[in-house]
Design a protein around this motif. Structure first.
Motif, PDB file in Angstrom:
ATOM      1  N   TYR A  63       7.372  -7.685  -9.634  1.00 39.08           N
ATOM      2  CA  TYR A  63       7.417  -8.170  -8.990  1.00 39.08           C
ATOM      3  C   TYR A  63       5.654  -8.763  -7.739  1.00 39.08           C
ATOM      4  CZ  TYR A  63      11.946 -10.802  -9.293  1.00 39.08           C
ATOM      5  OH  TYR A  63      13.280 -10.872  -9.699  1.00 39.08           O
ATOM      6  N   GLY A  64       5.866  -8.016  -7.507  1.00 34.83           N
ATOM      7  CA  GLY A  64       4.777  -6.990  -6.535  1.00 34.83           C
ATOM      8  C   GLY A  64       3.147  -7.023  -7.368  1.00 34.83           C
ATOM      9  N   ALA A  65       3.728  -6.623  -8.431  1.00 29.37           N
ATOM     10  CA  ALA A  65       2.430  -6.226  -9.801  1.00 29.37           C
ATOM     11  C   ALA A  65       1.990  -7.786 -10.352  1.00 29.37           C
ATOM     12  CB  ALA A  65       2.590  -4.798 -10.529  1.00 29.37           C
ATOM     13  N   PHE A  66       3.017  -8.066 -10.175  1.00 29.04           N
ATOM     14  CA  PHE A  66       2.642  -9.479 -10.551  1.00 29.04           C
ATOM     15  C   PHE A  66       1.669 -10.723  -9.802  1.00 29.04           C
ATOM     16  CE2 PHE A  66       3.870 -14.839 -11.828  1.00 29.04           C
ATOM     17  CZ  PHE A  66       3.450 -14.122 -12.407  1.00 29.04           C
ATOM     18  N   VAL A  70      12.987  -5.227   0.170  1.00 26.61           N
ATOM     19  CA  VAL A  70      11.241  -4.183   0.953  1.00 26.61           C
ATOM     20  C   VAL A  70      10.348  -3.690  -0.676  1.00 26.61           C
ATOM     21  CG1 VAL A  70      12.193  -2.083   1.173  1.00 26.61           C
ATOM     22  CG2 VAL A  70      13.870  -3.670   1.725  1.00 26.61           C
ATOM     23  N   MET A  71      10.334  -3.694  -2.137  1.00 31.10           N
ATOM     24  CA  MET A  71      10.028  -3.287  -2.267  1.00 31.10           C
ATOM     25  C   MET A  71       8.808  -3.700  -2.961  1.00 31.10           C
ATOM     26  SD  MET A  71       8.900  -0.942  -4.512  1.00 31.10           S
ATOM     27  CE  MET A  71       9.865   0.563  -5.071  1.00 31.10           C
ATOM     28  N   MET A  72       9.343  -5.723  -2.745  1.00 27.87           N
ATOM     29  CA  MET A  72       7.993  -6.362  -3.094  1.00 27.87           C
ATOM     30  C   MET A  72       7.058  -6.579  -1.611  1.00 27.87           C
ATOM     31  SD  MET A  72      10.348  -9.363  -4.150  1.00 27.87           S
ATOM     32  CE  MET A  72       9.591 -10.506  -3.400  1.00 27.87           C
ATOM     33  N   ALA A  73       7.643  -6.040  -0.933  1.00 34.67           N
ATOM     34  CA  ALA A  73       6.732  -6.353   0.712  1.00 34.67           C
ATOM     35  C   ALA A  73       5.669  -5.049   0.414  1.00 34.67           C
ATOM     36  CB  ALA A  73       7.534  -5.626   1.519  1.00 34.67           C
ATOM     37  N   VAL A  74       6.409  -3.848  -0.055  1.00 31.17           N
ATOM     38  CA  VAL A  74       5.477  -2.416   0.091  1.00 31.17           C
ATOM     39  C   VAL A  74       3.812  -2.743  -1.154  1.00 31.17           C
ATOM     40  CG1 VAL A  74       5.371  -0.496  -1.157  1.00 31.17           C
ATOM     41  CG2 VAL A  74       7.317  -1.262   0.684  1.00 31.17           C
ATOM     42  N   MET A  75       4.544  -3.184  -2.442  1.00 27.05           N
ATOM     43  CA  MET A  75       3.484  -3.948  -4.022  1.00 27.05           C
ATOM     44  C   MET A  75       2.870  -4.701  -3.559  1.00 27.05           C
ATOM     45  SD  MET A  75       2.843  -1.947  -6.574  1.00 27.05           S
ATOM     46  CE  MET A  75       1.656  -2.515  -8.064  1.00 27.05           C
ATOM     47  N   THR A 107       1.274 -13.736  -0.260  1.00 24.99           N
ATOM     48  CA  THR A 107       2.638 -13.883  -0.957  1.00 24.99           C
ATOM     49  C   THR A 107       3.649 -12.479  -0.744  1.00 24.99           C
ATOM     50  OG1 THR A 107      -0.130 -14.165  -2.804  1.00 24.99           O
ATOM     51  CG2 THR A 107       2.819 -13.076  -3.740  1.00 24.99           C
ATOM     52  N   ALA A 108       3.636 -11.821  -0.154  1.00 26.24           N
ATOM     53  CA  ALA A 108       4.455 -10.816   0.257  1.00 26.24           C
ATOM     54  C   ALA A 108       4.896 -11.778   0.536  1.00 26.24           C
ATOM     55  CB  ALA A 108       3.787  -9.482   0.557  1.00 26.24           C
ATOM     56  N   VAL A 109       4.848 -12.132   2.169  1.00 30.82           N
ATOM     57  CA  VAL A 109       5.157 -12.767   3.037  1.00 30.82           C
ATOM     58  C   VAL A 109       6.452 -13.832   2.365  1.00 30.82           C
ATOM     59  CG1 VAL A 109       5.192 -14.375   5.143  1.00 30.82           C
ATOM     60  CG2 VAL A 109       3.801 -11.944   5.128  1.00 30.82           C
ATOM     61  N   VAL A 110       6.021 -14.644   1.654  1.00 30.33           N
ATOM     62  CA  VAL A 110       7.080 -15.892   0.808  1.00 30.33           C
ATOM     63  C   VAL A 110       7.947 -15.268   0.095  1.00 30.33           C
ATOM     64  CG1 VAL A 110       6.230 -17.657  -1.049  1.00 30.33           C
ATOM     65  CG2 VAL A 110       4.382 -17.159   1.049  1.00 30.33           C
ATOM     66  N   TYR A 111       7.560 -14.212  -0.049  1.00 31.93           N
ATOM     67  CA  TYR A 111       8.484 -13.609  -1.194  1.00 31.93           C
ATOM     68  C   TYR A 111       9.187 -12.760  -0.785  1.00 31.93           C
ATOM     69  CZ  TYR A 111       6.565 -13.773  -6.041  1.00 31.93           C
ATOM     70  OH  TYR A 111       6.564 -14.389  -7.434  1.00 31.93           O
ATOM     71  N   ILE A 112       9.214 -12.521   0.641  1.00 31.84           N
ATOM     72  CA  ILE A 112      10.462 -11.576   1.101  1.00 31.84           C
ATOM     73  C   ILE A 112      10.998 -12.549   1.648  1.00 31.84           C
ATOM     74  CG2 ILE A 112      10.472 -10.595   3.494  1.00 31.84           C
ATOM     75  CD1 ILE A 112       7.615  -8.899   2.956  1.00 31.84           C
ATOM     76  N   GLY A 113      10.269 -14.169   2.291  1.00 34.56           N
ATOM     77  CA  GLY A 113      11.615 -14.663   2.806  1.00 34.56           C
ATOM     78  C   GLY A 113      12.056 -15.563   2.561  1.00 34.56           C
TER      79      GLY A 113
END
Length: 481
Positions: free
Chosen positions: A386-389, A327-332, A159-165
């Protein structure tokens, strides 16, 4: 209590449905394969937005016609997600994934090497078709091969990869377009798709334990009704607030309703309505995902307009500010995914949704003199939410169904994402139409533009607030006591 036990039984059935134990090296290769593929789809769909003015200038394309570049990708992607989810559950996820990855790579290459504008549209259409195949199968390949105790972790990474893309597409696209031209935006994605194809051939295992439905007829009627309804909905939403566009939206909504009624009675439906009726975690998690995307997808578009016309940033500079969010999404996101293996996903996802709502309301107050650092701070805050959800919500969706329904579950989540993207842009475009009108956006209408941006964020914040209830009310996945 019966509902909790039912969901618990479903999870236990999923864990028993993985007959092959793979090595850690093979599992890591599958994760890498799906991540490479999962990055390409959102990267292309979002990154192309920033190159549209350059493409339009090169080919002399009108503003109305250039809008068909992302639409050409979106329509086949949205329409074929559910059918390919069903086909993959029946005929094998590996073959659908590999076929989709090859198709996607071909479409991206066609668009990048296009001799004229119409080849760009053709390439985007082919890429959208292939992306529907890969997105319907990438998450199921993870959840059906990894052990249940690691499901949240790998979903979080994917999911992190999808959001990062999705979020970094405009940033990378802006840099590539400025430095090498718009074709580079497409061509750099081709090696990633080919690498995913090669890794898939080598490491993704052949399917076992497929549903024994090969002898049943494919639900062509349901597929046709669904495709027609979704097509009308997409076309109508993309042209709001015109009167005829509202008519298309109503007709498309009626078509989707008719599809659900038909699927409830079909012998071999592409979307098993009867299976999911009463499955609150699955239903409410998908609604929460729909609301989340409806509230957030247009953020990049709105802030890019704000940074360009209000703050005077170049596309590359604007992309640099906007990268704070991914960047924050990739971490979280991986952290939240791993936590959702131990903590009820609804608690994490609801917290994330509340954070996103607060961030959206904060963006409603940006003005002429808002420091860029403040905007970047809000984007970091949103990225944390985003990351938490996102990954706990996806864990909830995939863990609330048996492995035999993993393709449909993933495709449903993907469809919610597409519909949310459409709704988000429709809300933003309606605000622009009402507050700015049909004039070309320029510094002369900057005050009206700022009001439209603020109004959009207020609507998004209210919508996301409503989503908090669906996220919390989904119920727990794990049985009580």
């Amino acid at each position: 209590m019966e509902e909790y036990n039912s969901i618990s039984d479903t999870i236990m059935e999923s864990s028993r449905a993985t007959p092959v134990v793979l090595s850690r090296r093979n599992l890591a290769a599958i994760l890498l394969t799906t991540c490479l593929s999962s990055f390409a789809t959102p990267y292309i769909s979002s990154g192309v937005q920033i190159a549209l003015p350059v493409i339009a200038a090169e080919y002399g394309i009108s503003a109305t016609l250039i809008g068909w570049v992302p639409t050409a990708f979106l329509i086949p992607y949205a329409i074929f997600l559910l059918p390919f989810g069903k086909i993959a559950d029946t005929w094998g996820r590996r073959r659908i994934f590999l076929g989709g990855t090859a198709t996607m790579a071909a479409g991206i290459a066609i668009a990048g090497l296009a001799p004229d504008f119409w080849f760009i549209l053709a390439g985007m259409t082919v890429a959208g078709f292939g992306s529907a195949m890969t997105f319907a199968t990438s998450v199921p390949l993870l959840t059906t091969n990894y052990p249940l105790r690691e499901r949240g972790k790998v979903i979080g990474i994917n999911t992190a990869v999808v959001y990062i893309g999705l979020s970094s597409g405009p940033f990378i696209g802006g840099i590539l377009t400025d430095a090498f031209g718009w074709r580079a935006l497409y061509l750099v994605a081709v090696p990633a798709a080919l690498a995913a194809l090669a890794a898939g051939v080598l490491f993704v295992p052949r399917d076992t334990g497929l549903r024994q439905e090969q002898g049943l007829r494919f639900d062509a009627t349901g597929t046709a009704v669904y495709a027609a309804g979704l097509l009308l909905l997409i076309l109508g939403a993309s042209r709001l607030p015109a009167f005829w566009a509202f008519a298309l939206v109503i007709a498309g909504t009626a078509g989707i309703a008719g599809f659900l009624i038909w699927e409830g009675r079909a012998v071999n439906p592409i979307f098993p309505v009867r299976t999911f009726v009463g499955n609150r975690p699955f239903t409410y998690s998908n609604i929460a995902a729909l609301i989340n995307y409806s509230s957030t997808y247009a953020i990049t578009f709105l802030l890019s307009m704000y940074l360009y016309y209000i703050q005077g940033f170049s596309p590359a500079a604007a992309g640099t500010v906007l990268v704070a969010q991914p960047v924050m999404m990739a971490v979280m996101t991986p952290i939240a995914g791993r936590l959702s293996d131990r903590i009820e996903p609804r608690l994490l996802a609801t917290t994330g949704m509340a954070i996103v709502a607060a961030g959206l309301f904060a963006l409603a107050f940006i003005g002429w003199d808002t420091p860029v650092a403040a905007i970047a701070g809000i984007l970091l805050f949103l990225g944390f939410g985003y990351g938490a959800f996102s990954s706990p919500n996806m864990n909830s969706i995939m863990s609330s169904v048996a492995d035999s329904r993993a393709g449909i579950a993933s495709a449903t989540a993907g469809t919610m994402r597409v519909l949310g993207q459409i709704a988000s842009m429709a809300i933003a475009m309606t605000a622009f139409s009402v507050l700015i009108g049909t004039v070309v956006i320029s510094p002369e209408v900057a005050d009206e533009l700022l009001r439209a941006i603020s109004a959009s964020f207020v609507v998004f914040g209210c919508l996301c607030t409503a989503g908090i209830w669906f996220s919390y009310a989904r119920g727990d996945l794990r049985a009580k006591g």
